[in-house]
Design a protein around this motif. Sequence first.
Motif, PDB file in Angstrom:
ATOM      1  N   GLY A 144       9.014  12.911-198.334  1.00 39.12           N
ATOM      2  CA  GLY A 144       9.130  14.217-198.971  1.00 39.12           C
ATOM      3  C   GLY A 144      10.255  15.054-198.399  1.00 39.12           C
ATOM      4  N   HIS A 145      10.354  16.283-198.898  1.00 37.51           N
ATOM      5  CA  HIS A 145      11.493  17.125-198.547  1.00 37.51           C
ATOM      6  C   HIS A 145      11.519  17.537-197.079  1.00 37.51           C
ATOM      7  CE1 HIS A 145       8.394  20.163-199.219  1.00 37.51           C
ATOM      8  NE2 HIS A 145       9.149  20.997-198.537  1.00 37.51           N
ATOM      9  N   LEU A 146      10.367  17.619-196.424  1.00 35.45           N
ATOM     10  CA  LEU A 146      10.368  18.007-195.003  1.00 35.45           C
ATOM     11  C   LEU A 146      10.878  16.893-194.087  1.00 35.45           C
ATOM     12  CD1 LEU A 146       7.008  19.992-194.663  1.00 35.45           C
ATOM     13  CD2 LEU A 146       9.340  20.892-194.832  1.00 35.45           C
ATOM     14  N   ALA A 147      10.919  15.672-194.599  1.00 34.00           N
ATOM     15  CA  ALA A 147      11.368  14.537-193.785  1.00 34.00           C
ATOM     16  C   ALA A 147      12.891  14.467-193.677  1.00 34.00           C
ATOM     17  CB  ALA A 147      10.836  13.235-194.369  1.00 34.00           C
ATOM     18  N   ALA A 148      13.578  15.203-194.535  1.00 37.19           N
ATOM     19  CA  ALA A 148      15.039  15.118-194.570  1.00 37.19           C
ATOM     20  C   ALA A 148      15.685  16.222-193.755  1.00 37.19           C
ATOM     21  CB  ALA A 148      15.518  15.209-196.020  1.00 37.19           C
ATOM     22  N   GLY A 149      16.760  15.867-193.092  1.00 38.13           N
ATOM     23  CA  GLY A 149      17.582  16.868-192.432  1.00 38.13           C
ATOM     24  C   GLY A 149      18.713  17.277-193.361  1.00 38.13           C
ATOM     25  N   VAL A 150      19.558  18.169-192.901  1.00 36.32           N
ATOM     26  CA  VAL A 150      20.744  18.530-193.669  1.00 36.32           C
ATOM     27  C   VAL A 150      21.729  17.371-193.528  1.00 36.32           C
ATOM     28  CG1 VAL A 150      22.656  20.152-193.898  1.00 36.32           C
ATOM     29  CG2 VAL A 150      20.372  20.993-193.269  1.00 36.32           C
ATOM     30  N   PRO A 151      22.090  16.716-194.621  1.00 37.18           N
ATOM     31  CA  PRO A 151      22.947  15.530-194.543  1.00 37.18           C
ATOM     32  C   PRO A 151      24.328  15.841-193.975  1.00 37.18           C
ATOM     33  CG  PRO A 151      21.980  15.765-196.740  1.00 37.18           C
ATOM     34  CD  PRO A 151      21.717  17.040-196.003  1.00 37.18           C
ATOM     35  N   GLY A 152      24.869  14.884-193.235  1.00 37.77           N
ATOM     36  CA  GLY A 152      26.199  15.045-192.667  1.00 37.77           C
ATOM     37  C   GLY A 152      27.246  14.138-193.278  1.00 37.77           C
ATOM     38  N   THR A 153      26.821  13.187-194.113  1.00 36.77           N
ATOM     39  CA  THR A 153      27.745  12.178-194.631  1.00 36.77           C
ATOM     40  C   THR A 153      28.940  12.774-195.366  1.00 36.77           C
ATOM     41  OG1 THR A 153      26.017  10.504-194.779  1.00 36.77           O
ATOM     42  CG2 THR A 153      27.950  10.180-196.170  1.00 36.77           C
ATOM     43  N   VAL A 154      28.699  13.651-196.319  1.00 40.58           N
ATOM     44  CA  VAL A 154      29.806  14.191-197.116  1.00 40.58           C
ATOM     45  C   VAL A 154      30.765  14.955-196.212  1.00 40.58           C
ATOM     46  CG1 VAL A 154      30.438  15.738-199.002  1.00 40.58           C
ATOM     47  CG2 VAL A 154      28.463  14.209-199.242  1.00 40.58           C
ATOM     48  N   ASP A 155      30.235  15.782-195.326  1.00 42.97           N
ATOM     49  CA  ASP A 155      31.079  16.522-194.383  1.00 42.97           C
ATOM     50  C   ASP A 155      31.900  15.553-193.524  1.00 42.97           C
ATOM     51  OD1 ASP A 155      31.937  18.999-193.040  1.00 42.97           O
ATOM     52  OD2 ASP A 155      30.802  18.204-191.333  1.00 42.97           O
ATOM     53  N   GLY A 156      31.268  14.497-193.051  1.00 40.30           N
ATOM     54  CA  GLY A 156      31.983  13.516-192.227  1.00 40.30           C
ATOM     55  C   GLY A 156      33.085  12.808-192.982  1.00 40.30           C
ATOM     56  N   MET A 157      32.825  12.464-194.241  1.00 37.38           N
ATOM     57  CA  MET A 157      33.849  11.783-195.042  1.00 37.38           C
ATOM     58  C   MET A 157      35.019  12.727-195.340  1.00 37.38           C
ATOM     59  SD  MET A 157      32.818   8.663-195.254  1.00 37.38           S
ATOM     60  CE  MET A 157      32.296   8.996-193.576  1.00 37.38           C
ATOM     61  N   VAL A 158      34.724  13.988-195.593  1.00 35.88           N
ATOM     62  CA  VAL A 158      35.793  14.967-195.835  1.00 35.88           C
ATOM     63  C   VAL A 158      36.649  15.126-194.577  1.00 35.88           C
ATOM     64  CG1 VAL A 158      36.278  17.412-196.283  1.00 35.88           C
ATOM     65  CG2 VAL A 158      34.595  16.202-197.682  1.00 35.88           C
TER      66      VAL A 158
ATOM     67  N   GLY B 198      46.779   2.770-180.355  1.00 34.35           N
ATOM     68  CA  GLY B 198      45.756   2.478-179.353  1.00 34.35           C
ATOM     69  C   GLY B 198      44.857   3.664-179.050  1.00 34.35           C
ATOM     70  N   GLN B 199      45.226   4.843-179.542  1.00 31.01           N
ATOM     71  CA  GLN B 199      44.395   6.022-179.327  1.00 31.01           C
ATOM     72  C   GLN B 199      43.086   5.870-180.096  1.00 31.01           C
ATOM     73  OE1 GLN B 199      46.259   9.748-180.288  1.00 31.01           O
ATOM     74  NE2 GLN B 199      44.414  10.920-179.897  1.00 31.01           N
ATOM     75  N   ILE B 200      41.983   6.235-179.434  1.00 28.05           N
ATOM     76  CA  ILE B 200      40.658   6.118-180.039  1.00 28.05           C
ATOM     77  C   ILE B 200      40.095   7.512-180.292  1.00 28.05           C
ATOM     78  CG2 ILE B 200      38.307   5.271-179.719  1.00 28.05           C
ATOM     79  CD1 ILE B 200      39.535   3.053-177.949  1.00 28.05           C
ATOM     80  N   ASN B 201      39.559   7.712-181.490  1.00 33.36           N
ATOM     81  CA  ASN B 201      38.942   8.971-181.876  1.00 33.36           C
ATOM     82  C   ASN B 201      37.580   8.685-182.485  1.00 33.36           C
ATOM     83  OD1 ASN B 201      41.148  11.030-181.500  1.00 33.36           O
ATOM     84  ND2 ASN B 201      42.204   9.517-182.765  1.00 33.36           N
ATOM     85  N   SER B 202      36.750   9.697-182.550  1.00 34.48           N
ATOM     86  CA  SER B 202      35.451   9.527-183.187  1.00 34.48           C
ATOM     87  C   SER B 202      35.020  10.809-183.880  1.00 34.48           C
ATOM     88  CB  SER B 202      34.399   9.117-182.154  1.00 34.48           C
ATOM     89  OG  SER B 202      34.217  10.141-181.205  1.00 34.48           O
ATOM     90  N   LEU B 203      34.139  10.646-184.857  1.00 29.01           N
ATOM     91  CA  LEU B 203      33.510  11.764-185.560  1.00 29.01           C
ATOM     92  C   LEU B 203      32.004  11.557-185.525  1.00 29.01           C
ATOM     93  CD1 LEU B 203      35.637  12.108-188.835  1.00 29.01           C
ATOM     94  CD2 LEU B 203      35.579  13.702-186.918  1.00 29.01           C
ATOM     95  N   ASP B 204      31.276  12.609-185.246  1.00 29.53           N
ATOM     96  CA  ASP B 204      29.813  12.593-185.293  1.00 29.53           C
ATOM     97  C   ASP B 204      29.407  13.434-186.487  1.00 29.53           C
ATOM     98  OD1 ASP B 204      27.098  13.042-185.029  1.00 29.53           O
ATOM     99  OD2 ASP B 204      27.184  13.623-182.924  1.00 29.53           O
ATOM    100  N   PHE B 205      28.840  12.799-187.505  1.00 29.02           N
ATOM    101  CA  PHE B 205      28.402  13.541-188.682  1.00 29.02           C
ATOM    102  C   PHE B 205      26.944  13.237-189.000  1.00 29.02           C
ATOM    103  CE2 PHE B 205      30.874   9.816-189.858  1.00 29.02           C
ATOM    104  CZ  PHE B 205      30.091   9.153-190.790  1.00 29.02           C
TER     105      PHE B 205
END
Length: 197
Positions: A96-110, A61-68
Motif C-alpha cells: 500500500g501507499h504507506l510502504a513507499a518512500g519518495v522515489p529517487g530514480t527520476v531525480d537520479g536519472m536527471v 580514471g576519475q570515479i564519481n557516484s550518485l545516491d538517489f
Amino acid sequence: MLFRSVASAHPLATQVGIDILKLGGNAVDAAIAVQFALAVCYPGAGNIGGGGFLVYREKSGQINSLDFREKASASASESMYLDSLGNPISEKSMYGHLAAGVPGTVDGMVKAFEKYSKIRDWKKLIQPAINMAENGYRITQREADNLNEDQKYFVKYNLSQTAFHKDKWHAGDMLIQKDLAQTLIEIRDKGRAGFYE
C-alpha cells in the motif's frame, strides 16, 4: 574498434541501451534509457517508483557516484506502522501507499544526464520507454506467472483497474501500459518537474 555492450535484466531494455550507444550516446546515456525501459518491461529491476546508486568511472580514471535512494515522506512518523497499543502492523510497511518512500530514480536519472550525458538529448533517452509502454510488448511465461500471482495485490491496493488486472495472463499476451506512458511523457517533456510536481 571499441567494443560496447549493454547488460540488463530484460532483453528489450538491453536493446534500448544498445540503440542509444549506436546513436552516439555514452554508458550513462545507455543506462538512463535502460532504466526507463526497465520501468516498463521489468519494473522489479528498474522502476520510477524506487531509487538506487550510480557509480561512474570516467575515461580519465576519475570515479564519481550518485545516491538517489528513496526517502521517507515529510509526513512519515515513528508510529506510522504501529497499532494503538504500539504493536507493529507489518503489512502497512510492506503493502500500500504507506510502504513507499519518495522515489529517487527520476531525480537520479536527471542528475546523471545533466552531469555525464554525451548525447545531450533527454527526449531521445526516454522515448523508447514511452513507445514500449504505449504500444505494449509480449510477455514471457515467467512474467505471466508473476502477474497472475500478484493479482490479489492489484485488486486489493488499487481503487480502479490497472494495466495489470486480467483474469489470467499467458505467455505471449500483450502488456500495454497507457498510464505509465503518460507519466513517462511528462518526464520526457518536463524532466524532474514532470514527475515530482
